[in-house]
Design a protein around this motif. Structure first.
Motif, PDB file in Angstrom:
ATOM      1  N   LEU A  53     -13.799 -11.832 -12.115  1.00  0.00           N
ATOM      2  CA  LEU A  53     -12.956 -12.589 -13.038  1.00  0.00           C
ATOM      3  C   LEU A  53     -11.473 -12.352 -12.761  1.00  0.00           C
ATOM      4  CD1 LEU A  53     -14.901 -12.206 -16.416  1.00  0.00           C
ATOM      5  CD2 LEU A  53     -14.649 -14.251 -15.005  1.00  0.00           C
ATOM      6  N   VAL A  54     -11.126 -11.114 -12.431  1.00  0.00           N
ATOM      7  CA  VAL A  54      -9.726 -10.830 -12.088  1.00  0.00           C
ATOM      8  C   VAL A  54      -9.303 -11.644 -10.873  1.00  0.00           C
ATOM      9  CG1 VAL A  54      -8.131  -9.051 -11.245  1.00  0.00           C
ATOM     10  CG2 VAL A  54      -9.707  -8.531 -13.109  1.00  0.00           C
ATOM     11  N   LEU A  55     -10.160 -11.718  -9.873  1.00  0.00           N
ATOM     12  CA  LEU A  55      -9.841 -12.483  -8.673  1.00  0.00           C
ATOM     13  C   LEU A  55      -9.668 -13.971  -8.987  1.00  0.00           C
ATOM     14  CD1 LEU A  55     -12.240 -10.745  -6.129  1.00  0.00           C
ATOM     15  CD2 LEU A  55      -9.747 -10.766  -6.012  1.00  0.00           C
ATOM     16  N   LEU A  56     -10.526 -14.511  -9.839  1.00  0.00           N
ATOM     17  CA  LEU A  56     -10.407 -15.920 -10.205  1.00  0.00           C
ATOM     18  C   LEU A  56      -9.094 -16.194 -10.942  1.00  0.00           C
ATOM     19  CD1 LEU A  56     -14.043 -16.781 -11.381  1.00  0.00           C
ATOM     20  CD2 LEU A  56     -12.878 -17.631  -9.340  1.00  0.00           C
ATOM     21  N   LEU A  57      -8.782 -15.354 -11.922  1.00  0.00           N
ATOM     22  CA  LEU A  57      -7.573 -15.569 -12.709  1.00  0.00           C
ATOM     23  C   LEU A  57      -6.314 -15.366 -11.885  1.00  0.00           C
ATOM     24  CD1 LEU A  57      -8.617 -13.840 -16.066  1.00  0.00           C
ATOM     25  CD2 LEU A  57      -8.386 -16.286 -15.622  1.00  0.00           C
ATOM     26  N   MET A  58      -6.279 -14.254 -11.122  1.00  0.00           N
ATOM     27  CA  MET A  58      -5.083 -13.981 -10.335  1.00  0.00           C
ATOM     28  C   MET A  58      -4.960 -14.968  -9.184  1.00  0.00           C
ATOM     29  SD  MET A  58      -2.391 -12.241 -10.437  1.00  0.00           S
ATOM     30  CE  MET A  58      -2.739 -10.863 -11.536  1.00  0.00           C
ATOM     31  N   GLY A  59      -6.080 -15.448  -8.648  1.00  0.00           N
ATOM     32  CA  GLY A  59      -6.018 -16.476  -7.609  1.00  0.00           C
ATOM     33  C   GLY A  59      -5.363 -17.746  -8.125  1.00  0.00           C
ATOM     34  N   ALA A  60      -5.695 -18.120  -9.379  1.00  0.00           N
ATOM     35  CA  ALA A  60      -5.055 -19.296  -9.977  1.00  0.00           C
ATOM     36  C   ALA A  60      -3.556 -19.070 -10.150  1.00  0.00           C
ATOM     37  CB  ALA A  60      -5.711 -19.606 -11.325  1.00  0.00           C
ATOM     38  N   VAL A  61      -3.177 -17.854 -10.547  1.00  0.00           N
ATOM     39  CA  VAL A  61      -1.756 -17.532 -10.711  1.00  0.00           C
ATOM     40  C   VAL A  61      -1.029 -17.619  -9.370  1.00  0.00           C
ATOM     41  CG1 VAL A  61      -0.127 -15.680 -11.287  1.00  0.00           C
ATOM     42  CG2 VAL A  61      -2.103 -16.111 -12.757  1.00  0.00           C
ATOM     43  N   VAL A  62      -1.655 -17.100  -8.316  1.00  0.00           N
ATOM     44  CA  VAL A  62      -1.037 -17.122  -6.991  1.00  0.00           C
ATOM     45  C   VAL A  62      -0.814 -18.561  -6.532  1.00  0.00           C
ATOM     46  CG1 VAL A  62      -1.429 -16.594  -4.552  1.00  0.00           C
ATOM     47  CG2 VAL A  62      -1.854 -14.851  -6.293  1.00  0.00           C
ATOM     48  N   LEU A  63      -1.818 -19.419  -6.731  1.00  0.00           N
ATOM     49  CA  LEU A  63      -1.670 -20.818  -6.333  1.00  0.00           C
ATOM     50  C   LEU A  63      -0.605 -21.528  -7.164  1.00  0.00           C
ATOM     51  CD1 LEU A  63      -5.420 -21.833  -5.843  1.00  0.00           C
ATOM     52  CD2 LEU A  63      -3.711 -21.420  -4.057  1.00  0.00           C
ATOM     53  N   TRP A  64      -0.590 -21.253  -8.462  1.00  0.00           N
ATOM     54  CA  TRP A  64       0.354 -21.924  -9.353  1.00  0.00           C
ATOM     55  C   TRP A  64       1.798 -21.527  -9.049  1.00  0.00           C
ATOM     56  CZ3 TRP A  64       0.118 -25.788 -12.797  1.00  0.00           C
ATOM     57  CH2 TRP A  64       1.179 -25.938 -13.694  1.00  0.00           C
ATOM     58  N   THR A  65       2.015 -20.228  -8.786  1.00  0.00           N
ATOM     59  CA  THR A  65       3.383 -19.724  -8.589  1.00  0.00           C
ATOM     60  C   THR A  65       3.785 -19.662  -7.120  1.00  0.00           C
ATOM     61  OG1 THR A  65       2.588 -17.419  -8.560  1.00  0.00           O
ATOM     62  CG2 THR A  65       3.240 -18.343 -10.698  1.00  0.00           C
ATOM     63  N   ARG A  66       2.829 -19.943  -6.212  1.00  0.00           N
ATOM     64  CA  ARG A  66       3.094 -19.842  -4.780  1.00  0.00           C
ATOM     65  C   ARG A  66       3.673 -18.462  -4.419  1.00  0.00           C
ATOM     66  NH1 ARG A  66       5.665 -25.821  -3.280  1.00  0.00           N
ATOM     67  NH2 ARG A  66       3.885 -27.026  -4.065  1.00  0.00           N
ATOM     68  N   ALA A  67       2.983 -17.453  -4.908  1.00  0.00           N
ATOM     69  CA  ALA A  67       3.443 -16.082  -4.689  1.00  0.00           C
ATOM     70  C   ALA A  67       3.408 -15.730  -3.208  1.00  0.00           C
ATOM     71  CB  ALA A  67       2.555 -15.114  -5.472  1.00  0.00           C
ATOM     72  N   PRO A  68       4.343 -14.905  -2.745  1.00  0.00           N
ATOM     73  CA  PRO A  68       4.393 -14.550  -1.322  1.00  0.00           C
ATOM     74  C   PRO A  68       3.330 -13.521  -0.950  1.00  0.00           C
ATOM     75  CG  PRO A  68       6.116 -13.396  -2.517  1.00  0.00           C
ATOM     76  CD  PRO A  68       5.485 -14.338  -3.506  1.00  0.00           C
ATOM     77  N   TRP A  69       2.817 -13.663   0.255  1.00  0.00           N
ATOM     78  CA  TRP A  69       1.857 -12.721   0.814  1.00  0.00           C
ATOM     79  C   TRP A  69       2.581 -11.741   1.745  1.00  0.00           C
ATOM     80  CZ3 TRP A  69      -3.324 -12.799  -0.532  1.00  0.00           C
ATOM     81  CH2 TRP A  69      -3.772 -13.944  -1.206  1.00  0.00           C
ATOM     82  N   PRO A  70       1.996 -10.596   2.018  1.00  0.00           N
ATOM     83  CA  PRO A  70       2.583  -9.705   3.036  1.00  0.00           C
ATOM     84  C   PRO A  70       2.643 -10.416   4.388  1.00  0.00           C
ATOM     85  CG  PRO A  70       0.905  -8.547   1.761  1.00  0.00           C
ATOM     86  CD  PRO A  70       0.799  -9.994   1.385  1.00  0.00           C
ATOM     87  N   ALA A  71       3.523  -9.949   5.234  1.00  0.00           N
ATOM     88  CA  ALA A  71       3.682 -10.562   6.554  1.00  0.00           C
ATOM     89  C   ALA A  71       2.345 -10.586   7.286  1.00  0.00           C
ATOM     90  CB  ALA A  71       4.718  -9.802   7.370  1.00  0.00           C
TER      91      ALA A  71
END
Length: 295
Positions: free
Chosen positions: A47-65
């Motif tokens: 559930l954490v992965l689903l929720l945080m995945g939606a947040v990452v897509l919505w905010t276009r959060a940066p990934w490590p290099a």
């Protein structure tokens, strides 16, 4: 959750972290009767992965290099802080170890972290901090003294203690590892990198360990699962990362001395568990110790 956390003044982060982290033992007590420990944790991670995945897509959060070692370091720290720690705590409680005793054992973390911080991080632990760490340990012992003396020293207890000690080593090693190798990373994408290996390995361990993988979806289980996902895995864990980023490993670890007394207060309020005068005195000693360790 990181954006929400910024609404709280930074000076209140430690108090908020202790309050939220302490509810983890309460959530386990509510949810574990309806699911086996690793199955419970696998659902939580998913559930954490689903929720945080939606947040990452919505905010276009940066990934490590791409191709950087940061991916590995973040994943390892997550396995230690979440996978090993939570797996040990939930297994210990599910096997019958009282939550108070589990909290006491995990409460040894500040002393182990202080030793590791000097050896691996080069942090200098001042005499006043050592005194504070010792007082914190004494305070935790006073809070839970009546539990330790209630006839729990049986041979079966030794088997229950092993997962708790594994949890202690996991949270200590994870705090030191993250402070050393990846103290700063985006909490949104970092959570995905941390929780994905936790889900894979915990689910594999549940299957290999013969867990039934069945869940009784009672009201208390749904509440406990939602609380642990939203408040603990997203809220308290985000605060933990920020505290590790901002302070020394010893400062952060000293806060864990306040978890058993705070858990005892929650248990008193929610379940009517008695607080003895010795426990109240222990809370004062533990708070004094943390104040000295964090000066």
């Amino acid at each position: 959750m990181p954006d929400a956390a910024r609404l709280v003044p930074p000076q209140f982060y430690p108090c908020l972290f202790v309050a939220l982290w302490s509810t983890g033992f309460i959530g386990a007590k509510y949810g574990l009767p309806d699911a086996q420990p690793l199955t419970f944790l696998s659902l939580r991670y998913a559930l954490v992965l689903l929720l945080m995945g939606a947040v990452v897509l919505w905010t276009r959060a940066p990934w490590p290099a791409r191709g950087s070692r940061a991916w590995v370091h973040i994943a390892v720290s997550g396995l230690l802080v979440h996978g090993v720690y939570l797996g040990g705590v939930f297994t210990a409680i599910a096997q019958g170890l009282p939550a108070g005793i589990t909290a006491l054992l995990v409460g040894l973390q500040p002393l182990l972290t202080a030793l590791g911080a000097g050896l691996f991080l080069g942090e200098r632990v001042r005499p006043a901090q050592w005194l504070g760490l010792a007082l914190g340990l004494i305070g935790v012992g006073l809070v839970l003294a009546h539990k330790l003396g209630s006839g729990l020293a049986t041979p079966a207890l030794q088997a229950m203690l092993l997962p708790a000690f594994v949890a202690l080593l996991g949270i200590t090693a994870g705090t030191l590892y993250q402070k050393r190798f990846c103290p700063a990373f985006d909490l949104r994408t970092g959570s995905l990198i941390q929780f994905l290996p936790c889900l894979l390995l915990t689910a594999l361990a549940a299957w290999a360990g013969g867990e039934s993988l069945e869940v009784r979806w009672s009201g208390s289980f749904v509440f406990a699962l939602a609380w642990l996902v939203l408040v603990l895995s997203l809220g308290a864990v985000s605060l933990l990362h920020m505290l590790i980023r901002q302070g020394s490993a010893v400062h952060v670890a000293s806060l864990f001395y306040l978890v058993p007394p705070t858990t005892a207060l929650f248990a008193w309020a929610l379940f009517g568990e008695t607080l003895h005068g010795l426990a109240l005195a222990g809370m004062v000693v533990a708070v004094t110790g943390v104040w000295l360790a964090r000066r």
